[in-house]
Scaffold this motif. Structure first.
Motif, PDB file in Angstrom:
ATOM      1  N   SER A  42      -9.260 -48.510  32.355  1.00  0.00           N
ATOM      2  CA  SER A  42     -10.271 -48.658  33.396  1.00  0.00           C
ATOM      3  C   SER A  42     -10.800 -50.089  33.428  1.00  0.00           C
ATOM      4  CB  SER A  42     -11.426 -47.678  33.159  1.00  0.00           C
ATOM      5  OG  SER A  42     -10.984 -46.345  33.218  1.00  0.00           O
ATOM      6  N   SER A 300     -12.325 -45.703  37.857  1.00  0.00           N
ATOM      7  CA  SER A 300     -12.409 -46.559  36.667  1.00  0.00           C
ATOM      8  C   SER A 300     -13.857 -46.780  36.251  1.00  0.00           C
ATOM      9  CB  SER A 300     -11.734 -47.905  36.944  1.00  0.00           C
ATOM     10  OG  SER A 300     -10.357 -47.741  37.222  1.00  0.00           O
ATOM     11  N   VAL A 303     -15.174 -43.432  34.780  1.00  0.00           N
ATOM     12  CA  VAL A 303     -14.640 -43.198  33.432  1.00  0.00           C
ATOM     13  C   VAL A 303     -15.328 -44.115  32.431  1.00  0.00           C
ATOM     14  CG1 VAL A 303     -12.593 -43.455  31.972  1.00  0.00           C
ATOM     15  CG2 VAL A 303     -12.406 -42.318  34.191  1.00  0.00           C
ATOM     16  N   LEU A 304     -15.472 -45.385  32.795  1.00  0.00           N
ATOM     17  CA  LEU A 304     -16.116 -46.332  31.893  1.00  0.00           C
ATOM     18  C   LEU A 304     -17.568 -45.939  31.639  1.00  0.00           C
ATOM     19  CD1 LEU A 304     -15.434 -48.935  30.390  1.00  0.00           C
ATOM     20  CD2 LEU A 304     -16.260 -50.222  32.364  1.00  0.00           C
TER      21      LEU A 304
END
Length: 318
Positions: A42, A300, A303-304
């Motif tokens: 990500s 991304s 998720v991060l």
């Protein structure tokens, strides 16, 4: 006056101040993320998109195709303006192909669209965080009538179907600087969610022993807020701001898709997706490329943000 004992307690808290809980430092978060393949992927994709956005003027100068440059030779008028070649005109000259009818370079517009999306999302996140922290801490620290007024304002704004009111407000305002209007409107409806979390944590922290000890030692209101309470909110603020950015990117894209966001000819991923709707059956690449960039960027960032929250929660629970 010195506050040695409260300072030692503060360093043991979540982020900086609750006794008995180890601090979750930026170095700890970064170290944990380096061992998470999803976070690494990500981060790598986001770094690529940010690099494209930052270097967009340089890259377009090298390719010779700006985001608003028309290339009549790249489209076939006999086919209703479809790009020449396969995959929407993808070639060495146009890496992501061209837009139907006008021949504008999709790669250039993706890069400049990333600049617009990140600028609006990050600006809205900064303004939202500033408003949320200020009003949330005012409500939690002072309580009483200040808490009542601010809490009712938060309830009022959170009760609105925000997307509908954003569309209505933006539709009624003059075009002007659309990016600034988007930042302001998004922030107005976004700050109460962060402020409510800040208020709740401030209400808890203001009665903790280390704050009481600092107050008893003669610490000023500013010292209590900035040295004792605010550092303890750091972990929560990091998580919430990280998760806010993808939401605001999606909001900007959605508003631009609906025609009330960024106005042409300024590139925007949402605007590109809206323009591609009537072409996706015959030129799916024109729809797929901006849609894929929007999807992967939001994914991304999400998720991060989730990984940072997991590391933060683990640090506070240990």
């Amino acid at each position: 006056m010195t506050t040695a004992a409260p300072s030692r307690d503060a360093k043991a808290g979540p982020g900086a101040g609750t006794p008995g809980v180890p601090a979750t430092s930026g170095r700890r978060i970064a170290g944990a993320l380096l061992h998470d393949w999803a976070a690494v992927l990500s981060t790598g994709f986001l770094a690529l998109v940010v690099l494209m956005a930052v270097c967009a003027p340089l890259i377009t100068a090298l390719t010779g195709h700006g985001p608003n440059d028309f290339d009549a030779a790249a489209i076939d008028t006999n086919l209703g303006g479809l790009p020449r070649g396969s995959l929407g005109g993808v070639s060495a000259e146009h890496l992501f192909g061209v837009e139907p009818q006008n021949g504008r370079d999709v790669f250039a517009r993706i890069m400049y669209g990333a600049r617009v999306s990140f600028l609006i999302a990050i600006s809205a996140t900064v303004l939202t965080t500033l408003l949320g922290v200020v009003f949330g801490m005012l409500a939690g620290f002072y309580g009483g009538w200040a808490d009542q007024v601010i809490s009712r304002v938060m309830d009022f704004l959170m009760a609105f179907p925000s997307l509908i009111f954003m569309i209505a407000i933006l539709s009624s305002l003059p075009s002007g600087n659309r990016a600034v209007l988007l930042v302001v409107v998004i922030s107005v409806f976004g700050w109460p969610y962060l402020a409510r979390v800040v208020r709740g944590q401030t209400l808890t922290l203001v009665n903790r022993e280390f704050v009481e000890a600092a107050r008893a030692s003669g610490a000023s209101t500013g010292a209590l807020v900035f040295k004792e309470i605010l550092p303890n909110l750091r972990s929560s603020l990091i998580v919430m701001t990280t998760l806010a950015v993808p939401g605001y990117i999606g909001t900007e894209a959605g508003l631009s898709f609906l025609g009330v966001g960024v106005t042409p000819p300024t590139p925007s991923w949402g605007q590109m997706i809206a323009s591609s709707v009537s072409w996706y059956a015959v030129d799916p690449m024109y729809f797929a490329i901006p849609g894929l960039f929007l999807f992967l960027t939001v994914l991304s960032l999400t998720v991060l943000g989730d990984r940072i929250r997991a590391v933060t929660d683990a640090g506070e629970a240990s």
